[in-house]
Structures are given as structure tokens and as C-alpha cells.
Design an enzyme around this catalytic site. Structure first.
Site, PDB file in Angstrom:
ATOM      1  N   VAL A 295       0.843  -1.193   0.000  1.00  0.00           N
ATOM      2  CA  VAL A 295       0.000   0.000   0.000  1.00  0.00           C
ATOM      3  C   VAL A 295       0.879   1.243   0.000  1.00  0.00           C
ATOM      4  O   VAL A 295       1.823   1.351   0.788  1.00  0.00           O
ATOM      5  CB  VAL A 295      -0.936   0.025   1.240  1.00  0.00           C
ATOM      6  CG1 VAL A 295      -1.909   1.193   1.145  1.00  0.00           C
ATOM      7  CG2 VAL A 295      -1.699  -1.285   1.373  1.00  0.00           C
TER       8      VAL A 295
ATOM      9  N   ASP B  77     -12.197 -10.722  10.924  1.00  0.00           N
ATOM     10  CA  ASP B  77     -10.753 -10.549  11.156  1.00  0.00           C
ATOM     11  C   ASP B  77     -10.499  -9.223  11.876  1.00  0.00           C
ATOM     12  O   ASP B  77      -9.568  -8.502  11.540  1.00  0.00           O
ATOM     13  CB  ASP B  77      -9.991 -10.615   9.829  1.00  0.00           C
ATOM     14  CG  ASP B  77      -8.479 -10.805  10.018  1.00  0.00           C
ATOM     15  OD1 ASP B  77      -8.073 -11.304  11.090  1.00  0.00           O
ATOM     16  OD2 ASP B  77      -7.710 -10.439   9.109  1.00  0.00           O
TER      17      ASP B  77
END
Length: 276
Positions: A27, A146
């Protein structure tokens, strides 16, 4: 590089600032070309050539679909755009400039004497944000599956936002109990560690308890490295910091219930005395 050219072609300037990486993606900070968005963005780049095909065919489409379903809530990271080339998939995401909650907690507890330490009041404000995000995605029929401190990102004024929906499950899949086991041991509820069928939304509630514990205690309640050891640790009472308020302990205990249907619901949490 090719990535820079491909981003430019789709209306984004890719900067050299690296923000982080997951198992299959990197990213970078980007900038939308003015006529498009006029804002900084996070650009997640997934290489289709070096990533397992199941991620590209199953988890990535699920993440995109879930983020589209959960669009426009201020406590959920927004997905603005997706584009692909023969070698890569690009996801253009909302940029949270203050990093992730895990890093923030570690910084706070590294300088205990500092006034910036994570007080219960600060934890309460951030947990309200996290709870609002979870309440919203659950209302859209989505279980995150998650939730962990690394997946909570912080924007201006430490506003908390849920991110990383790769394991999230959509409404048409969530009616039956789930059998796929996702997530990190430290945040995973006992029913998943025991490899039982489970309800994804009730699993998220356990993870919220672990996240709140980490915020107010500066560490995780279950640090063991195997499923068996974590399960053993779960059977013992949770150890809190001495100075923690009784209300906060009550909320955490209400979430860390071994039996999923005994966990405090989101409706209960919203009116809990610690969050009022």
C-alpha cells in the site's frame, strides 16, 4: 515504474511513500488527480502474478463486494475505485493519516509518563467509533471475521475506522453457520479455535472484547502461539490492570464469554454504563 504509469492512466499520482503491506499487497500513498477526487488516497497494489489464484478469484472479489456494501459510513474505510491490468489489481482506498490502532497503542504504552497515554476516556471515544463501524456492517448483513488492532485505522483526531475486509462474509453466505477459519489466534474466539461451526457476527463480538482489552491494558489477553494453548488460557480469569474501572472490566468480560450466545450484544453495549 509500471505501477506509476498505470495509476496515472487511471487518474492517480502514486507517491513514493510506503504505507504498509499485507500477505499479497503493498500500500502506497497516492493523490487523486484534481478533477477526480482532490484528496490523498491509499493505493493498494496486488500482483496477480505472484498471488495465489484463490485470493484473486475468491477473497479479493469478496473484499471489493463487501466494501461496496458497507460504503458511506464514517467508521469504515471507504473504497473509492478499483482498476486492473494484466499483472496487477489496484484498490483506491480512503487514507487514514494516523496509522493503525496497534501502532498507536504501542506508542502510548511505550511512554507511560507521557500525557498522551491511552486513558480510559480516549479508549472510550475510539471504541465508540469501532462499535459504530461494526454495528453498521452487521446491519448490512456483513461479518468482518478478522477484527484486530492492526485492522483498525485512525484518521484525523484519532477517528477509528474498520479496514481489511478480505475475510468478511456477505449476507447470502452468512445465513448458515460458517466453517472457514480466518483471523489471528490472539483475537479468535474459542468456537473457531475448536474448529466448530460458528456465527460470524458473534465471533466479531469476541474480537471487540480483545481489542478493548488491548486498548486499556496495553497488551493482549491471550498471547499463546498455538490454538490449544490459547484455548487453555481462555479458561482462566482475565487479568486486568489494577486501576481499570469496574464498568470497563464488566464490558470486556461481557464480550469474552466462551459461549457465543452469552456474549454482550451490540444493543447491550450501546447502552452499557462504560460507553454512556
Amino acid at each position: 515504474a509500471e505501477e506509476t504509469v498505470e495509476c496515472r492512466r487511471n487518474g492517480y499520482v502514486l507517491t513514493g511513500k510506503f504505507l504498509g503491506q499485507g500477505a499479497y499487497a503493498k500500500v502506497y500513498l497516492g493523490q487523486a488527480i484534481p478533477e477526480k477526487l482532490k484528496r490523498q488516497v491509499a493505493i493498494k497494489i496486488i500482483s496477480t502474478t505472484s498471488t495465489p489464484s484463490i485470493y484473486i478469484t475468491k477473497f479479493l472479489p469478496r473484499e471489493v463486494a463487501t466494501m461496496n456494501r458497507c460504503y458511506t459510513h464514517s467508521n469504515v474505510i471507504q473504497l473509492y475505485d478499483v482498476f486492473a491490468t494484466s499483472k496487477r489489481v489496484y484498490m483506491v482506498l480512503e487514507y487514514a493519516e494516523c496509522g493503525d490502532l496497534l501502532t498507536y497503542i504501542n506508542k502510548c504504552y511505550a511512554k507511560r509518563a507521557n500525557a498522551n497515554c491511552l486513558t480510559e476516556d480516549k479508549a472510550r471515544a475510539m471504541f465508540r467509533d469501532i462499535l459504530a463501524g461494526v454495528q453498521f456492517i452487521h446491519s448490512r448483513g456483513v461479518a468482518h471475521r478478522d477484527l484486530k488492532c492492526e485492522n483498525i485505522l485512525l484518521a484525523q483526531n484519532n477517528q477509528a475506522k474498520l479496514s481489511d475486509f478480505g475475510f468478511a462474509i456477505e449476507p447470502n453466505q452468512s445465513r448458515e453457520l460458517l466453517q472457514t477459519h480466518c483471523g489471528s489466534y490472539a483475537y479468535t474466539p474459542p468456537e473457531i479455535l475448536r474448529q466448530q461451526k460458528y456465527n460470524g457476527k458473534l465471533a466479531d463480538l469476541w474480537s471487540l472484547g480483545v481489542i478493548l482489552f488491548a486498548m486499556v491494558n496495553g497488551g493482549l489477553p491471550f498471547k499463546e502461539s498455538s490454538a490449544e494453548a490459547v484455548l487453555r488460557a481462555m479458561k482462566k480469569p482475565v487479568c486486568f490492570k489494577v486501576c481499570l474501572s469496574a464498568d470497563c472490566k464488566d464490558l470486556i468480560r461481557g464480550l469474552l464469554k466462551m459461549k457465543p450466545n452469552k456474549r454482550m450484544t451490540i444493543e447491550d453495549m450501546v447502552v452499557h454504563s462504560w460507553l454512556k
